[in-house]
Design an enzyme around this catalytic site. Structure first.
Site, PDB file in Angstrom:
ATOM      1  N   ASP A  43       0.826  -1.216   0.000  1.00  0.00           N
ATOM      2  CA  ASP A  43       0.000   0.000   0.000  1.00  0.00           C
ATOM      3  C   ASP A  43       0.859   1.265   0.000  1.00  0.00           C
ATOM      4  O   ASP A  43       1.968   1.270   0.523  1.00  0.00           O
ATOM      5  CB  ASP A  43      -0.925  -0.030   1.232  1.00  0.00           C
ATOM      6  CG  ASP A  43      -2.087   0.933   1.088  1.00  0.00           C
ATOM      7  OD1 ASP A  43      -2.381   1.370  -0.043  1.00  0.00           O
ATOM      8  OD2 ASP A  43      -2.703   1.262   2.122  1.00  0.00           O
ATOM      9  N   GLY A  44       0.314   2.318  -0.579  1.00  0.00           N
ATOM     10  CA  GLY A  44       0.967   3.623  -0.505  1.00  0.00           C
ATOM     11  C   GLY A  44       1.536   4.139  -1.820  1.00  0.00           C
ATOM     12  O   GLY A  44       2.208   5.165  -1.840  1.00  0.00           O
ATOM     13  N   GLY A  58      -0.028   5.557  -4.324  1.00  0.00           N
ATOM     14  CA  GLY A  58      -0.637   6.846  -4.676  1.00  0.00           C
ATOM     15  C   GLY A  58      -0.006   7.985  -3.881  1.00  0.00           C
ATOM     16  O   GLY A  58       0.353   9.028  -4.442  1.00  0.00           O
ATOM     17  N   HIS A  71       2.321   3.410  -9.093  1.00  0.00           N
ATOM     18  CA  HIS A  71       2.092   1.980  -9.322  1.00  0.00           C
ATOM     19  C   HIS A  71       3.255   1.351 -10.087  1.00  0.00           C
ATOM     20  O   HIS A  71       3.669   0.245  -9.785  1.00  0.00           O
ATOM     21  CB  HIS A  71       0.780   1.751 -10.080  1.00  0.00           C
ATOM     22  CG  HIS A  71      -0.434   2.184  -9.306  1.00  0.00           C
ATOM     23  ND1 HIS A  71      -0.588   1.918  -7.967  1.00  0.00           N
ATOM     24  CD2 HIS A  71      -1.553   2.862  -9.681  1.00  0.00           C
ATOM     25  CE1 HIS A  71      -1.744   2.409  -7.551  1.00  0.00           C
ATOM     26  NE2 HIS A  71      -2.341   2.998  -8.568  1.00  0.00           N
ATOM     27  N   SER A 105      -7.609  -5.442  -5.406  1.00  0.00           N
ATOM     28  CA  SER A 105      -8.683  -5.984  -4.576  1.00  0.00           C
ATOM     29  C   SER A 105     -10.022  -5.905  -5.300  1.00  0.00           C
ATOM     30  O   SER A 105     -10.186  -5.114  -6.245  1.00  0.00           O
ATOM     31  CB  SER A 105      -8.765  -5.223  -3.242  1.00  0.00           C
ATOM     32  OG  SER A 105      -9.444  -4.003  -3.395  1.00  0.00           O
ATOM     33  N   ASN A 117     -11.091  -2.486  -5.417  1.00  0.00           N
ATOM     34  CA  ASN A 117     -10.350  -1.508  -6.220  1.00  0.00           C
ATOM     35  C   ASN A 117     -11.075  -1.159  -7.524  1.00  0.00           C
ATOM     36  O   ASN A 117     -10.690  -0.197  -8.204  1.00  0.00           O
ATOM     37  CB  ASN A 117      -8.917  -1.978  -6.500  1.00  0.00           C
ATOM     38  CG  ASN A 117      -7.999  -1.920  -5.290  1.00  0.00           C
ATOM     39  OD1 ASN A 117      -7.077  -2.716  -5.150  1.00  0.00           O
ATOM     40  ND2 ASN A 117      -8.222  -0.964  -4.389  1.00  0.00           N
ATOM     41  N   TRP A 118     -12.164  -1.894  -7.858  1.00  0.00           N
ATOM     42  CA  TRP A 118     -12.990  -1.517  -9.019  1.00  0.00           C
ATOM     43  C   TRP A 118     -13.650  -0.166  -8.800  1.00  0.00           C
ATOM     44  O   TRP A 118     -14.170   0.435  -9.731  1.00  0.00           O
ATOM     45  CB  TRP A 118     -14.066  -2.576  -9.265  1.00  0.00           C
ATOM     46  CG  TRP A 118     -13.536  -3.878  -9.785  1.00  0.00           C
ATOM     47  CD1 TRP A 118     -13.383  -5.033  -9.079  1.00  0.00           C
ATOM     48  CD2 TRP A 118     -13.089  -4.168 -11.118  1.00  0.00           C
ATOM     49  NE1 TRP A 118     -12.860  -6.021  -9.879  1.00  0.00           N
ATOM     50  CE2 TRP A 118     -12.674  -5.527 -11.143  1.00  0.00           C
ATOM     51  CE3 TRP A 118     -12.988  -3.418 -12.296  1.00  0.00           C
ATOM     52  CZ2 TRP A 118     -12.184  -6.146 -12.286  1.00  0.00           C
ATOM     53  CZ3 TRP A 118     -12.496  -4.038 -13.439  1.00  0.00           C
ATOM     54  CH2 TRP A 118     -12.105  -5.384 -13.425  1.00  0.00           C
ATOM     55  N   ARG A 159       1.751  -4.836   6.268  1.00  0.00           N
ATOM     56  CA  ARG A 159       1.086  -3.803   5.465  1.00  0.00           C
ATOM     57  C   ARG A 159       1.963  -2.571   5.488  1.00  0.00           C
ATOM     58  O   ARG A 159       2.359  -2.093   6.556  1.00  0.00           O
ATOM     59  CB  ARG A 159      -0.307  -3.444   6.006  1.00  0.00           C
ATOM     60  CG  ARG A 159      -0.965  -2.382   5.101  1.00  0.00           C
ATOM     61  CD  ARG A 159      -2.402  -2.098   5.420  1.00  0.00           C
ATOM     62  NE  ARG A 159      -2.984  -1.248   4.376  1.00  0.00           N
ATOM     63  CZ  ARG A 159      -4.230  -1.306   3.962  1.00  0.00           C
ATOM     64  NH1 ARG A 159      -5.061  -2.171   4.499  1.00  0.00           N
ATOM     65  NH2 ARG A 159      -4.673  -0.501   3.012  1.00  0.00           N
ATOM     66  N   SER A 193      -8.208  -4.515   5.014  1.00  0.00           N
ATOM     67  CA  SER A 193      -8.818  -4.220   3.707  1.00  0.00           C
ATOM     68  C   SER A 193      -9.200  -5.495   2.942  1.00  0.00           C
ATOM     69  O   SER A 193      -8.917  -5.621   1.746  1.00  0.00           O
ATOM     70  CB  SER A 193      -7.896  -3.343   2.850  1.00  0.00           C
ATOM     71  OG  SER A 193      -7.616  -2.130   3.522  1.00  0.00           O
TER      72      SER A 193
HETATM   73  C1  IPE Z   1      -5.543  -2.749  -0.351  1.00  0.00           C
HETATM   74  O1  IPE Z   1      -5.198  -1.422  -0.401  1.00  0.00           O
HETATM   75  C2  IPE Z   1      -5.483  -3.348  -1.741  1.00  0.00           C
HETATM   76  C3  IPE Z   1      -4.169  -3.565  -2.310  1.00  0.00           C
HETATM   77  C4  IPE Z   1      -3.021  -3.281  -1.748  1.00  0.00           C
HETATM   78  C5  IPE Z   1      -4.156  -4.187  -3.605  1.00  0.00           C
HETATM   79  P1  IPE Z   1      -6.267  -0.243  -0.594  1.00  0.00           P
HETATM   80  O2  IPE Z   1      -5.460   0.993  -0.695  1.00  0.00           O
HETATM   81  O3  IPE Z   1      -7.201  -0.558  -1.692  1.00  0.00           O
HETATM   82  O4  IPE Z   1      -7.084  -0.293   0.786  1.00  0.00           O
HETATM   83  P2  IPE Z   1      -7.947   0.836   1.507  1.00  0.00           P
HETATM   84  O5  IPE Z   1      -8.966   1.301   0.516  1.00  0.00           O
HETATM   85  O6  IPE Z   1      -7.017   1.928   1.912  1.00  0.00           O
HETATM   86  O7  IPE Z   1      -8.541   0.143   2.703  1.00  0.00           O
HETATM   87  C1  IPE Z   2      -1.489   0.337  -3.312  1.00  0.00           C
HETATM   88  O1  IPE Z   2      -1.318   1.692  -3.392  1.00  0.00           O
HETATM   89  C2  IPE Z   2      -1.651  -0.301  -4.666  1.00  0.00           C
HETATM   90  C3  IPE Z   2      -3.003  -0.794  -4.962  1.00  0.00           C
HETATM   91  C4  IPE Z   2      -4.069  -0.671  -4.240  1.00  0.00           C
HETATM   92  C5  IPE Z   2      -3.143  -1.506  -6.196  1.00  0.00           C
HETATM   93  P1  IPE Z   2      -2.560   2.694  -3.415  1.00  0.00           P
HETATM   94  O2  IPE Z   2      -2.932   2.950  -4.823  1.00  0.00           O
HETATM   95  O3  IPE Z   2      -3.655   2.195  -2.552  1.00  0.00           O
HETATM   96  O4  IPE Z   2      -1.893   3.995  -2.799  1.00  0.00           O
HETATM   97  P2  IPE Z   2      -2.484   4.956  -1.693  1.00  0.00           P
HETATM   98  O5  IPE Z   2      -2.959   4.090  -0.564  1.00  0.00           O
HETATM   99  O6  IPE Z   2      -3.601   5.720  -2.330  1.00  0.00           O
HETATM  100  O7  IPE Z   2      -1.329   5.813  -1.304  1.00  0.00           O
HETATM  101 MG    MG Z   3      -4.091   2.391  -0.605  1.00  0.00          MG
END
Ligand code: IPE
Ligand code: IPE
Ligand code: MG
Length: 247
Positions: free
Chosen positions: A22-23, A25, A39, A67, A70-71, A190, A198
């Site tokens: 995660d992280g 973005g 990404h 996930s 994520n859709w 995580r 999540s």
């Molecule tokens: C979980 O992260 C999904 C993946 C790492 C693929 P998210 O960023 O989607 O989770 P939330 O929305 O912060 O709970």
């Molecule tokens: C995790 O990073 C990658 C996926 C969910 C695929 P994020 O895209 O959730 O990044 P943040 O949590 O918004 O920083």
């Molecule tokens: Mg995230």
């Protein structure tokens, strides 16, 4: 990746590590770049981590790539995430085959584009005979969805007379999950500082040690993995039993 000889792996090395990557973005935002840049840097972190896990003798590594929730993201971002799976398999599959890594993909195949489904099948088929290391990619994966799909198949088998209701045990249920035959994770990491699962491996994480790290996924590396393993070593696992040191 360099595989240590089995005798060189310390006995207390976690057999299975699962990671919520995660992280991406936030990492991109800090650099005033689009989320998709985060990404693609995240894929580099994945490469480093697969390699580091092999070097450290971690036999099973599960990573959360996309996930079922994520859709809800913008289509442009979803497409970029799917492109990265295409790119990762196109670039790394031959190396994984050579290095003895078996690829498993867990998650729902429903709703995936035909070429993505084909790429997943190809990655699994080409690495089927490997056993040195296992890379489990959770893609279009949600723990609740996985449990519901297992329950549906159990119901189908019961109504077809292949399974008796009294035979639905924990072990039998597990054999219907996407992770059938794989050991449960010992350590679940995580990144990015969020303190939640999540919807990741809800069944399998029953007794995993949870380690939350502040590092954003694109910055994750071997040292961060070793630090998380160090935290794991400082835990006392009980599995519901009592403190081994107490009479
Ligand atoms: C979980 O992260 C999904 C993946 C790492 C693929 P998210 O960023 O989607 O989770 P939330 O929305 O912060 O709970
Ligand atoms: C995790 O990073 C990658 C996926 C969910 C695929 P994020 O895209 O959730 O990044 P943040 O949590 O918004 O920083
Ligand atoms: Mg995230």
């Amino acid at each position: 990746m360099a595989q240590p000889s089995p005798t060189a792996v310390p006995a207390d090395t976690p057999r299975h590590i699962a990671i919520i990557m995660d992280g991406n973005g936030r990492w991109a935002k800090q650099r005033h770049r689009p989320r998709t840049f985060g990404h693609s840097e995240g894929v580099e972190a994945l490469r480093r981590t697969v390699e580091a896990a092999g070097e450290l003798g971690v036999r099973y590594l599960t990573v959360f790539g996309f996930s079922t929730e994520n859709w809800r993201r913008p289509m442009e971002e979803i497409n970029a995430l799917f492109d990265l799976l295409r790119l990762y398999v196109a670039r790394d599959l031959d190396r994984l085959v050579k290095e003895g890594v078996r690829v498993h993909v867990i998650g729902s195949r429903e709703g995936l584009q035909a070429d993505i489904a084909r790429i997943i099948e190809e990655a699994e088929a080409k690495t089927r005979h490997n056993d040195a290391q296992h890379l489990i990619i959770a893609f279009n994966y949600g723990g609740q969805d996985e449990i519901a799909r297992a329950a549906r198949r159990i119901a189908e088998d019961v109504s077809a007379g292949k399974l008796a209701p009294q035979d639905v045990s924990v072990d039998r249920f597990e054999s219907y999950l996407d992770t059938a035959g794989l050991p449960a994770p010992d350590l679940l990491i995580r990144t990015s500082g969020e303190l939640r699962l999540s919807n990741f491996m809800l069944w399998q994480a029953a007794y995993a040690e949870l380690v939350f790290v502040d590092v954003l996924w694109p910055d994750f590396d071997k040292a961060a993995l070793q630090a998380a393993i160090g935290a794991y070593h400082r835990r006392e696992r009980r599995f519901g039993g009592s403190d081994a040191e107490q009479p």
